[in-house]
Design a protein around this motif. Structure first.
Motif, mmCIF file in Angstrom:
data_model
loop_
_atom_site.group_PDB
_atom_site.id
_atom_site.type_symbol
_atom_site.label_atom_id
_atom_site.label_comp_id
_atom_site.label_asym_id
_atom_site.label_seq_id
_atom_site.Cartn_x
_atom_site.Cartn_y
_atom_site.Cartn_z
ATOM 1 N N ARG A 85 49.722 95.524 43.976
ATOM 2 C CA ARG A 85 49.531 96.850 43.509
ATOM 3 C C ARG A 85 49.913 95.811 42.012
ATOM 4 N NH1 ARG A 85 51.507 102.438 44.925
ATOM 5 N NH2 ARG A 85 50.558 101.983 47.952
ATOM 6 N N GLY A 86 51.655 95.355 42.335
ATOM 7 C CA GLY A 86 52.211 94.651 40.894
ATOM 8 C C GLY A 86 51.931 93.530 40.338
ATOM 9 N N PRO A 87 50.491 92.871 40.202
ATOM 10 C CA PRO A 87 50.607 91.234 39.924
ATOM 11 C C PRO A 87 49.224 91.755 39.209
ATOM 12 C CG PRO A 87 50.027 91.498 42.401
ATOM 13 C CD PRO A 87 50.212 92.755 42.178
ATOM 14 N N LEU A 88 49.050 91.062 38.211
ATOM 15 C CA LEU A 88 48.572 90.517 36.527
ATOM 16 C C LEU A 88 47.116 90.231 36.809
ATOM 17 C CD1 LEU A 88 51.637 88.891 34.586
ATOM 18 C CD2 LEU A 88 51.077 91.316 35.223
ATOM 19 N N ALA A 89 46.901 89.491 37.846
ATOM 20 C CA ALA A 89 45.995 88.592 38.341
ATOM 21 C C ALA A 89 45.176 88.890 39.896
ATOM 22 C CB ALA A 89 45.653 86.941 38.054
ATOM 23 N N GLY A 90 44.171 88.975 39.854
ATOM 24 C CA GLY A 90 43.383 89.573 41.175
ATOM 25 C C GLY A 90 43.174 90.567 41.736
ATOM 26 N N PRO A 91 42.855 90.739 42.914
ATOM 27 C CA PRO A 91 42.304 91.784 43.055
ATOM 28 C C PRO A 91 43.527 93.010 44.075
ATOM 29 C CG PRO A 91 41.772 89.837 44.943
ATOM 30 C CD PRO A 91 42.178 89.263 44.011
ATOM 31 N N GLY A 228 49.027 85.507 42.102
ATOM 32 C CA GLY A 228 49.218 86.219 40.615
ATOM 33 C C GLY A 228 50.592 87.212 39.338
ATOM 34 N N TYR A 229 51.492 87.157 40.338
ATOM 35 C CA TYR A 229 52.607 87.956 39.905
ATOM 36 C C TYR A 229 53.588 87.529 39.353
ATOM 37 C CZ TYR A 229 53.413 91.193 43.853
ATOM 38 O OH TYR A 229 52.658 91.930 45.320
ATOM 39 N N GLY A 230 53.815 88.273 37.768
ATOM 40 C CA GLY A 230 53.767 87.532 36.483
ATOM 41 C C GLY A 230 55.678 86.457 36.367
ATOM 42 N N THR A 231 55.392 85.618 37.252
ATOM 43 C CA THR A 231 56.651 84.652 37.126
ATOM 44 C C THR A 231 56.670 83.960 35.825
ATOM 45 O OG1 THR A 231 55.574 83.175 37.932
ATOM 46 C CG2 THR A 231 56.216 84.553 39.606
ATOM 47 N N LYS A 232 57.507 83.338 35.793
ATOM 48 C CA LYS A 232 57.986 82.880 34.620
ATOM 49 C C LYS A 232 56.834 82.260 34.243
ATOM 50 C CE LYS A 232 61.382 80.132 31.879
ATOM 51 N NZ LYS A 232 62.625 79.030 32.194
ATOM 52 N N ALA A 233 56.974 80.906 35.703
ATOM 53 C CA ALA A 233 55.283 80.077 35.065
ATOM 54 C C ALA A 233 54.296 80.758 34.283
ATOM 55 C CB ALA A 233 55.106 79.094 35.929
ATOM 56 N N VAL A 243 43.795 84.638 28.569
ATOM 57 C CA VAL A 243 43.828 85.412 30.054
ATOM 58 C C VAL A 243 42.249 84.379 30.699
ATOM 59 C CG1 VAL A 243 42.800 87.448 30.568
ATOM 60 C CG2 VAL A 243 44.465 86.862 28.611
ATOM 61 N N THR A 244 42.424 84.897 31.986
ATOM 62 C CA THR A 244 41.309 83.878 33.053
ATOM 63 C C THR A 244 40.132 85.051 33.085
ATOM 64 O OG1 THR A 244 42.138 84.763 35.235
ATOM 65 C CG2 THR A 244 42.694 82.315 34.021
ATOM 66 N N PRO A 245 39.249 84.715 33.825
ATOM 67 C CA PRO A 245 38.408 86.818 33.958
ATOM 68 C C PRO A 245 39.029 87.195 35.688
ATOM 69 C CG PRO A 245 36.935 84.263 33.977
ATOM 70 C CD PRO A 245 38.830 84.050 33.673
ATOM 71 N N ILE A 246 39.877 86.669 35.522
ATOM 72 C CA ILE A 246 40.625 87.201 37.355
ATOM 73 C C ILE A 246 41.718 87.943 37.222
ATOM 74 C CG2 ILE A 246 39.711 86.207 38.557
ATOM 75 C CD1 ILE A 246 42.673 85.142 39.498
ATOM 76 N N HIS A 247 41.829 88.469 35.363
ATOM 77 C CA HIS A 247 43.300 88.471 34.683
ATOM 78 C C HIS A 247 43.016 89.943 34.557
ATOM 79 C CE1 HIS A 247 45.594 84.875 33.977
ATOM 80 N NE2 HIS A 247 46.330 86.111 34.571
ATOM 81 N N ARG A 248 44.204 91.071 34.929
ATOM 82 C CA ARG A 248 44.347 92.232 34.911
ATOM 83 C C ARG A 248 44.746 92.864 33.048
ATOM 84 N NH1 ARG A 248 47.328 94.622 39.941
ATOM 85 N NH2 ARG A 248 46.410 93.064 41.685
ATOM 86 N N ARG A 249 43.198 93.322 32.272
ATOM 87 C CA ARG A 249 43.561 93.614 31.245
ATOM 88 C C ARG A 249 44.363 94.613 30.682
ATOM 89 N NH1 ARG A 249 40.218 89.344 31.763
ATOM 90 N NH2 ARG A 249 39.295 88.452 30.059
ATOM 91 N N SER A 250 44.770 95.832 31.482
ATOM 92 C CA SER A 250 45.457 97.075 31.601
ATOM 93 C C SER A 250 46.591 97.160 31.652
ATOM 94 C CB SER A 250 44.407 98.231 32.012
ATOM 95 O OG SER A 250 44.700 97.524 33.481
ATOM 96 N N LYS A 252 50.221 94.827 30.929
ATOM 97 C CA LYS A 252 51.457 94.844 29.843
ATOM 98 C C LYS A 252 50.743 93.242 29.287
ATOM 99 C CE LYS A 252 55.027 96.312 26.350
ATOM 100 N NZ LYS A 252 54.705 95.087 25.421
ATOM 101 N N PRO A 253 51.614 92.927 29.975
ATOM 102 C CA PRO A 253 52.388 91.255 29.840
ATOM 103 C C PRO A 253 50.253 90.814 29.744
ATOM 104 C CG PRO A 253 53.208 91.978 31.518
ATOM 105 C CD PRO A 253 52.705 92.588 31.748
#
Length: 261
Positions: A85-91, A228-233, A243-250, A252-253
């Protein structure tokens, strides 16, 4: 006492490794042995057995909800959990698992309490013992279309529909998914229900493998390490490479990164 003196401390140590009950006669006999090495071995054995008993009790406790349904003749109880649920990328990925009443993998617990190695060892064993298991995968594009909460419900329904046995009862981790099957929603169900624990492990291993594959396509983002979580790296890579094709554009980061680019 005399019989214990006839064998060495090492021999007693070796035999104590085969002791699996505090009622074992060997343990009762050797507890009177005054040799320091024997007493140390006895102490370690008792501690090991007490820890094992606590683990066994906790394992049995995680059957409480399933057993309440089994006693009513409801044999096919599916535990459902999700990851991602929390990652910025992936399913977002969900798993559904129906376990037999003699399921005996005592290490199965909330996936968050287990190491990656343990989860990967347990996943195929769970599949081997389960009556049925299924997966639901909802990609980032649908997440952006419907929001992460609704996407999670879609993933859970898909996992149920992927089972090759129709469940009679659902146990779900803090969700209601509105299917035509009775459901029990529990907060922290992955720690309370053995079926949900098993589902949490399968979902986590499945998604981790997907993110490792994405890491091969997009190595700059270190998806194999951050899932896919929003780590510093990860945030640094978003700012640098976009942004890659697997990022969640909705999320905020990711929206911020789109504005940068």
């Amino acid at each position: 006492m005399s019989s214990s003196k006839r064998i060495t401390v090492k021999e007693i140590n070796d035999q104590l490794k085969q002791v699996h009950s505090l009622d074992d006669e060997r343990l009762k006999n050797w507890v009177q042995d005054d040799r320091k090495g024997v007493q140390l071995a006895i102490s370690k054995t008792i501690k090991r057995l007490q820890t094992a008993e606590k683990q066994q009790q906790a394992f049995r406790q995680r059957f409480t909800y399933e057993q309440s349904f089994w006693h009513k003749g409801i044999n096919y109880v599916a535990g459902i959990d999700e990851v991602g649920r929390g990652p910025l990328a992936g399913p977002v990925v969900s798993a559904a698992v129906i376990l037999p009443s003699d399921f005996d993998l005592i290490a199965v617990n909330d996936s968050k309490q287990l190491s990656k190695v343990t989860r990967e060892l347990l996943a195929p064993q769970i599949k081997q013992e389960a009556l049925a298991y299924g997966f639901g995968v909802i990609d980032n594009q649908i997440i952006d279309e419907v929001n992460i909460y609704e996407a999670t419900k879609l993933a859970m329904r898909a996992a149920v529909n992927d089972l090759n046995i129709t469940p009679q009862q659902l146990i779900i981790d803090a969700m209601s998914i509105d299917m035509a099957i009775p459901e029990l929603s529990l907060i922290k169900a992955d720690a309370k229900s053995i079926s949900v624990s098993a589902a949490s492990i399968l979902a986590k291993v499945y998604r981790d493998q997907m993110m490792s594959e994405y890491d091969q396509q997009y190595p700059e983002y270190e998806f194999a390490h951050n899932d896919g979580y929003g780590t510093k790296a990860h945030l640094k890579a978003l700012a640098e490479f976009g942004v890659t094709p697997i990022h969640r554009r909705s999320f905020k980061p990711v929206m911020d990164a789109l504005n940068i680019k």
